[in-house]
Design an enzyme around this catalytic site. Sequence first.
Site, mmCIF file in Angstrom:
data_model
loop_
_atom_site.group_PDB
_atom_site.id
_atom_site.type_symbol
_atom_site.label_atom_id
_atom_site.label_comp_id
_atom_site.label_asym_id
_atom_site.label_seq_id
_atom_site.Cartn_x
_atom_site.Cartn_y
_atom_site.Cartn_z
ATOM 1 N N GLU A 220 88.492 -87.010 24.760
ATOM 2 C CA GLU A 220 88.377 -87.335 25.515
ATOM 3 C C GLU A 220 86.885 -87.146 26.362
ATOM 4 O O GLU A 220 86.748 -85.993 27.545
ATOM 5 C CB GLU A 220 89.940 -86.908 26.221
ATOM 6 C CG GLU A 220 91.061 -87.677 25.947
ATOM 7 C CD GLU A 220 91.617 -87.757 27.536
ATOM 8 O OE1 GLU A 220 91.230 -87.489 28.467
ATOM 9 O OE2 GLU A 220 92.801 -88.031 27.377
ATOM 10 N N GLU A 324 98.417 -88.446 22.808
ATOM 11 C CA GLU A 324 98.844 -88.372 23.870
ATOM 12 C C GLU A 324 99.768 -89.191 24.123
ATOM 13 O O GLU A 324 98.772 -91.069 24.650
ATOM 14 C CB GLU A 324 97.889 -87.932 24.807
ATOM 15 C CG GLU A 324 97.213 -86.731 24.749
ATOM 16 C CD GLU A 324 95.772 -85.822 25.787
ATOM 17 O OE1 GLU A 324 95.880 -86.489 26.849
ATOM 18 O OE2 GLU A 324 95.030 -85.340 25.479
#
Length: 410
Positions: A220, A324
Site C-alpha cells: 500500500e 486484503e
Amino acid sequence: MRFSSQTSVALAITVASLAESRPSPSSTDARRTGRRWLPSADKIRGVNLGSSFIIEPWMAGDEWSSMGCGSSNDEWSCVQSLGQDAADAAFQKHWQTWITPDDLKEIQSYGLNTIRIPVGFWINEDLVNSGEYYPKGGLEYLDYVVGNATQLGLYVIMDLHGGPGSQFPGQQYTGHVVDSPGFYTADNYERAYKFLEWMTERVHTNSAYFNVGTLQVINEPVHSGDYPSQAADMVANYYPNAWTRIRNREAQLNVADNNKLHIQYMAQAWGSGNPSQNLPDTTFAFYDDHRYYKWDTSVTATQDGYISAICSDNRGGSDTIVGEWSISVADDVQYNSEFDIKNTDANNDWYKKFFAAQVHTFEKSGGWVFWSWKCNWIAGFNEWRWCYKSAVDAGIIPKDAASVASQSPC
Ligand SMILES: *[C@@H]1O[C@H](CO)[C@@H](O)[C@H](O)[C@H]1NC(C)=O
C-alpha cells in the site's frame, strides 16, 4: 500463477536435488513437494497475520493497552515512550502469544492454505538508523511462525508492509504514522532493497522458510492522485530495481529458474500506476489487489447493493490475488438495523452471503487472503467483521473455506 502439472514435475526434480540441505520431514510434516506453487487445482485461500509484527492499535486494542502502549498511536511512539528495553520486553510477550503454533494449526484446519505475513523493514535491525524507534527481537519469532507454517504445509506470502520512512501518511500499518511519506528517496529505497536481498537469501538458505513462495516489495504505497511524483518515481525506479536486486541475489545463490520467488506488487487497481510498466521481466510476477467494498463509495451501501457489486466484479487473472479484504461495511451504516451485529443476530445470514460472494469473485482470480486472522477490542466489542477466527466462532465463516466454492451466493 503458473499451476500446470508440468511445472510440478519440474519442481519436484529441483526440490529433490536440494533436499540434502534440509532436515528430513517428520511424520507430521506436511510440507509441499513443489517449492513455490500450490497444487494446480487450488486457489490461494488465506488469512493475514495482521498486528503480529506490526501492531495496528485500532484492531488490537486490549493487546496494545496490556503492553502499556495505550496512549500511543503506533509502534514507533510506543517504543519511544516506554524506552527500548521495556518496549522490547512488551513486544516479546506479544510475539510469543498473538500467533501461536495452535493458531496456525487452526488456520490449516479451516481449509486455508496460505498466510500473508506483514513485516516491517526493522525486523532486520541492521537497517534501522539511529534516531528511529522500532521494537527489536522480532526475527526470532518470525522464524518460528514461518517454520511452523512450513511444517504444516501453509504457503507463505512475505510482505514488506512497513517501509523505511513510511510509505503512506497517517497509517498505523507503516509502524510510524507520519504526515508526509518519507519512503520515496534513494536512501530509503536502498534500505528496502537491502531488506529484500536479505529476505531472499533467508528464503533460499534457511529451511524454515521453505514455503515462502512470494515476496511483496511494498504494501500500500501512495496513490498517484495524492502523491503523483512519488508514485511515478516508485514505479519508474523502486519497482524495477527491487525486481533486479531480488533476481540478482537469487542468481548469486544459484537458484534454479523454477525455484525463484514470486515477486509481488500492488495491482494497478490500487492506484499507484501500472506496476509492471518498467519491470525487466514479469516471469513469476504477482499482483496484490486490496478490495474493501466498505470503502468503495461507488457501491450502494445496502445489503443488495453490496451483493450485486461483488457478483459483477472481476479482479483480474490468476496472477492477481486479493491480498486484503474483510466483511466489514461502510462506517456510516455498520450499526444500522440492516447491518448491525452488535445487538442482534438478525443479519447473520446476510453476512454469510457477503463472505461467500466475495470468495466466489476472488476465486475467479488467483484467490484471496482475508484481513485479518485475529483481532480484539474494535469499538469495544467482538467485531468479527475484521477477524476470521472470531467470524468462524460466530458461525459466519464456515469451518471449511473450500466448501464455499459449492455455494451459489450470486
Ligand atoms: C514452532 O514454534 C515454536 C515456538 O512457538 C518453536 O519453538 C518451534 O521451533 C517452531 N517450529 C519450527 C519448525 O520452526
